[in-house]
Structures are given as C-alpha cells and as structure tokens.
Design a protein around this motif. Sequence first.
Motif, PDB file in Angstrom:
ATOM      1  N   GLU A  47      24.947  51.993  18.379  1.00  0.00           N
ATOM      2  CA  GLU A  47      23.570  51.703  17.622  1.00  0.00           C
ATOM      3  C   GLU A  47      23.511  50.697  16.389  1.00  0.00           C
ATOM      4  N   LYS A  48      24.348  49.723  16.630  1.00  0.00           N
ATOM      5  CA  LYS A  48      24.451  48.785  15.952  1.00  0.00           C
ATOM      6  C   LYS A  48      23.819  47.453  16.530  1.00  0.00           C
ATOM      7  N   PRO A  49      23.488  46.430  15.598  1.00  0.00           N
ATOM      8  CA  PRO A  49      22.936  45.178  15.987  1.00  0.00           C
ATOM      9  C   PRO A  49      23.855  44.147  16.787  1.00  0.00           C
ATOM     10  N   VAL A  50      23.276  43.697  17.980  1.00  0.00           N
ATOM     11  CA  VAL A  50      24.386  42.877  18.629  1.00  0.00           C
ATOM     12  C   VAL A  50      24.384  41.354  18.019  1.00  0.00           C
ATOM     13  N   PRO A  51      25.345  40.520  18.387  1.00  0.00           N
ATOM     14  CA  PRO A  51      25.368  39.320  17.967  1.00  0.00           C
ATOM     15  C   PRO A  51      24.191  38.386  17.874  1.00  0.00           C
ATOM     16  N   GLU A  52      23.773  37.516  17.125  1.00  0.00           N
ATOM     17  CA  GLU A  52      22.635  36.503  17.402  1.00  0.00           C
ATOM     18  C   GLU A  52      23.029  35.723  18.560  1.00  0.00           C
ATOM     19  N   LYS A  53      24.640  35.257  18.799  1.00  0.00           N
ATOM     20  CA  LYS A  53      24.866  34.417  19.953  1.00  0.00           C
ATOM     21  C   LYS A  53      26.487  34.445  20.032  1.00  0.00           C
ATOM     22  N   ILE A  54      26.902  34.367  20.940  1.00  0.00           N
ATOM     23  CA  ILE A  54      28.394  34.089  21.459  1.00  0.00           C
ATOM     24  C   ILE A  54      28.731  32.689  21.785  1.00  0.00           C
ATOM     25  N   GLU A  55      29.822  32.140  21.454  1.00  0.00           N
ATOM     26  CA  GLU A  55      30.129  30.718  21.699  1.00  0.00           C
ATOM     27  C   GLU A  55      31.501  30.570  21.844  1.00  0.00           C
ATOM     28  N   SER A  56      31.858  29.980  23.069  1.00  0.00           N
ATOM     29  CA  SER A  56      33.146  29.637  23.400  1.00  0.00           C
ATOM     30  C   SER A  56      33.582  28.695  22.347  1.00  0.00           C
ATOM     31  N   GLN A  57      34.856  28.624  22.264  1.00  0.00           N
ATOM     32  CA  GLN A  57      35.503  27.803  21.415  1.00  0.00           C
ATOM     33  C   GLN A  57      36.976  27.521  21.673  1.00  0.00           C
ATOM     34  N   GLY A  58      37.878  26.690  21.044  1.00  0.00           N
ATOM     35  CA  GLY A  58      39.288  26.358  21.329  1.00  0.00           C
ATOM     36  C   GLY A  58      39.370  25.710  22.494  1.00  0.00           C
ATOM     37  N   SER A  59      40.499  25.943  23.107  1.00  0.00           N
ATOM     38  CA  SER A  59      40.873  25.097  24.354  1.00  0.00           C
ATOM     39  C   SER A  59      40.145  25.215  25.502  1.00  0.00           C
ATOM     40  N   TYR A  60      39.358  26.509  25.676  1.00  0.00           N
ATOM     41  CA  TYR A  60      38.601  26.685  26.737  1.00  0.00           C
ATOM     42  C   TYR A  60      37.403  25.772  26.387  1.00  0.00           C
ATOM     43  N   SER A  61      36.823  25.673  25.463  1.00  0.00           N
ATOM     44  CA  SER A  61      35.567  24.647  25.292  1.00  0.00           C
ATOM     45  C   SER A  61      36.027  23.455  25.432  1.00  0.00           C
ATOM     46  N   MET A  62      37.302  23.027  25.090  1.00  0.00           N
ATOM     47  CA  MET A  62      37.598  21.735  25.069  1.00  0.00           C
ATOM     48  C   MET A  62      38.135  21.414  26.439  1.00  0.00           C
ATOM     49  N   LYS A  63      38.358  22.169  27.253  1.00  0.00           N
ATOM     50  CA  LYS A  63      38.877  22.091  28.471  1.00  0.00           C
ATOM     51  C   LYS A  63      40.143  21.502  28.628  1.00  0.00           C
ATOM     52  N   THR A  64      41.008  21.908  27.766  1.00  0.00           N
ATOM     53  CA  THR A  64      42.420  21.586  27.543  1.00  0.00           C
ATOM     54  C   THR A  64      43.340  22.782  27.881  1.00  0.00           C
ATOM     55  N   MET A  65      42.894  23.987  28.423  1.00  0.00           N
ATOM     56  CA  MET A  65      43.782  24.935  28.883  1.00  0.00           C
ATOM     57  C   MET A  65      44.654  24.469  29.952  1.00  0.00           C
ATOM     58  N   VAL A  66      45.963  25.193  29.813  1.00  0.00           N
ATOM     59  CA  VAL A  66      47.109  24.915  30.783  1.00  0.00           C
ATOM     60  C   VAL A  66      47.255  25.899  31.438  1.00  0.00           C
ATOM     61  N   GLN A  67      47.899  25.967  32.766  1.00  0.00           N
ATOM     62  CA  GLN A  67      48.432  27.022  33.340  1.00  0.00           C
ATOM     63  C   GLN A  67      49.458  27.740  32.780  1.00  0.00           C
ATOM     64  N   ASP A  68      49.630  28.897  32.971  1.00  0.00           N
ATOM     65  CA  ASP A  68      50.848  29.667  32.302  1.00  0.00           C
ATOM     66  C   ASP A  68      51.409  30.711  33.314  1.00  0.00           C
ATOM     67  N   ASP A  69      52.600  30.797  33.467  1.00  0.00           N
ATOM     68  CA  ASP A  69      53.311  31.542  34.623  1.00  0.00           C
ATOM     69  C   ASP A  69      53.224  32.781  34.324  1.00  0.00           C
ATOM     70  N   ALA A  70      53.332  33.249  32.838  1.00  0.00           N
ATOM     71  CA  ALA A  70      53.150  34.559  32.529  1.00  0.00           C
ATOM     72  C   ALA A  70      51.701  35.076  32.187  1.00  0.00           C
ATOM     73  N   CYS A  71      50.737  34.141  32.612  1.00  0.00           N
ATOM     74  CA  CYS A  71      49.145  34.600  32.348  1.00  0.00           C
ATOM     75  C   CYS A  71      48.895  34.821  31.101  1.00  0.00           C
TER      76      CYS A  71
END
Length: 347
Positions: A47-71
């Motif tokens: 019974e708490k207010p939800v956020p006004e917005k949720i927005e991606s940031q970091g390497s995900y939003s910059m499209k610079t994530m790389v594969q990681d063998d250990a996930c």
Amino acid sequence: MAEIDCNKDLRAYHNEKVTLGKSDQDTMRSRRDSGRTRLRNGLTRLEKPVPEKIESQGSYSMKTMVQDDACEYDIDDGVYFKPEDLTWLVVFELSPADARARVCEALSDDERLKSPAEVKRNCVRQTYPQGYHIDYPVYRIKTETNSDGNEEEYFELASGDDWVRSDARAVTSWFNGHVTNLNSGEVNDGSQLRRVVRYTKKFARSVADWKEKTASGITITKLVVDYFQSSDGRDDLAIRNTWKAIKKALDASTEVNHPVLKDTKLSGKDDDAVTFFKDKLAWALKELNVLDEKDCSHKNALEAWDIVFSASFFAARATEDTKSQKSAFVVTPSKVSERNDDGGRFG
C-alpha cells in the motif's frame, strides 16, 4: 604497423563472443520487465505509491553490454518517485536510506526468489539464481526555476545518507550523442566506437580474477570515448590504437573525469582499479607487438589476439584458413573447356 588485416576475424569474434545476440537481448528485456512488475506489485501490496517512472540506464541503455560466461550481468533500472510519494504518515520525508529500504521491501515481498533484495549504498540490488542481478537506483523528482523563469525537472539519487543531484540518463545521452556525432560524418565511426567499447570491456574482464580488480564499465567507456582512434574498416587497428592512446593517458594520470558531472571524478590519483586496467593494457599491447614483425603471419596475428582475449576463437579460424588453403589444391579435369550448366552464365 602490420600489413596483416584481422578485421574480419575481430568482427566475427565481436558478433559471436562479445556483443549480445537478439535472443540474449530479448532475455535481458524480459528480465528487466519482470523486475519492474515485481517492484510495482510489491509496492501495491505494501500500500505504497508506485514510481512515477522506471527507466533503463548504464550499459543496457547504451547498448554496450558484453557476453559473460558466468552470466554475471548487471542491469541498471532507475526508479523515479515524486517527492510526495517518498513519505511516511503523509507528511514526513523518507531519508535516502529509508527510500532504498522501501524499494528493497517491495522487491523482497515476492517470496519465490531464493535471494532477497539487498540495500546498497547507491541502489537496491536483486540477485537472481542464474547469476545476473538488477540494480535499482532510487531517485526523487524535483523541480526548480531556470534562468528563463520556467520550471524544469532535476533528479536526486538516494546515495548513502544523502540526496545527491544526479541522473544516469544524462550519461546515456552523453554516450549516444558521441555515437550520433561520429555517424554524421563520412564514415560510420559511431558504430565502431560502440564496438571498441565492447571489445575493451570484454578484454578487461576476460580473466575471472580480473573482474573485481579492474576499472568499472563507465570508467572504461569514458576512456574509450576520450581516446577513441577510428580506423575505417579495421576494428583491429581501432582497438590497438585506442588502447595505446588510453595507456599513454593513464601513464600520466589515473584520474578520469565523470562524463556529465562537473568536479566529479570516476577515479582519482593512484586509483587501484584503473592502475590494474592500465597494467593489463600494457601487457596486451606488448603481446600485440608481434603484429609489427616483418615475418608475422596471419596465423601469428590470430594467436596474439587469442592471448589478449584469453580465448581460443582466433586459433580455430587460423585452422580453418589452413584447411581452406589445402582444399584449394585440387586435381583439374583434362577437359576443362566442357561444362554442363545448360548454357548458363557464371554468376
């Protein structure tokens, strides 16, 4: 500089072992969306207010994530609340620590997850059994009057015990702006810039023991942007020349300025993580010196790239090249002028 062109080999490595494929991207998007639903549902049950917005940031939003063998993937999802929604008993403002604690409680409300969410200094972290985690930095949306007399938004991050003016989306805009500016030229250098960031992040974490010791993703990204050396159609040269420029800069100082926050450093003098990264760059560049030797073969060059990326990908390509060359020596029939293709033309 070596005459040997390894661009096609580096591009193949990038596409197969570095960048996230469509299925991986879809998985990341699904994980992000599930986390958002979990947060909103948890807050609603509390019974708490939800956020006004949720927005991606970091390497995900910059499209610079790389594969990681250990996930060990890190997804950053900024959670933005109106100030009046970060209160208790309606009138009392939540402290930065209490704001993060509320988000943590909402995420932990879903008991299906084995690992409860954790409150960190600058975010709330939810770790998943597959090895990845989602960080939720908590912001409050504020307004102020600008020099033109108009109201404009700004954002404050719940960092430690303080509300600190910050917005990671500005970092994404900074990076994407550089990509766009480069792409507006004669050569599509922006795409190469993004690839060199990925190559460099992949290299920096190519050995498991390096991950906790090396520079952060944003620091590496800032260094690549600052010292990027483009090379049309040659990712191998762009990587090597960019690394040389970064190494030279870090030899002078390990200080790295924040891309958007004035008077803020990503790293200071004698920074251990950046020094570690610099030392590994020095080692890699030394290994790549073989490319400058007159008798360096394509096979020698590929072996050097394997060493640098702690991989076996390039050696496999060298083996394929050898097989291809051998198969080129075939016995030619004596009647070479005869053919049976219904009079068609070679296309």
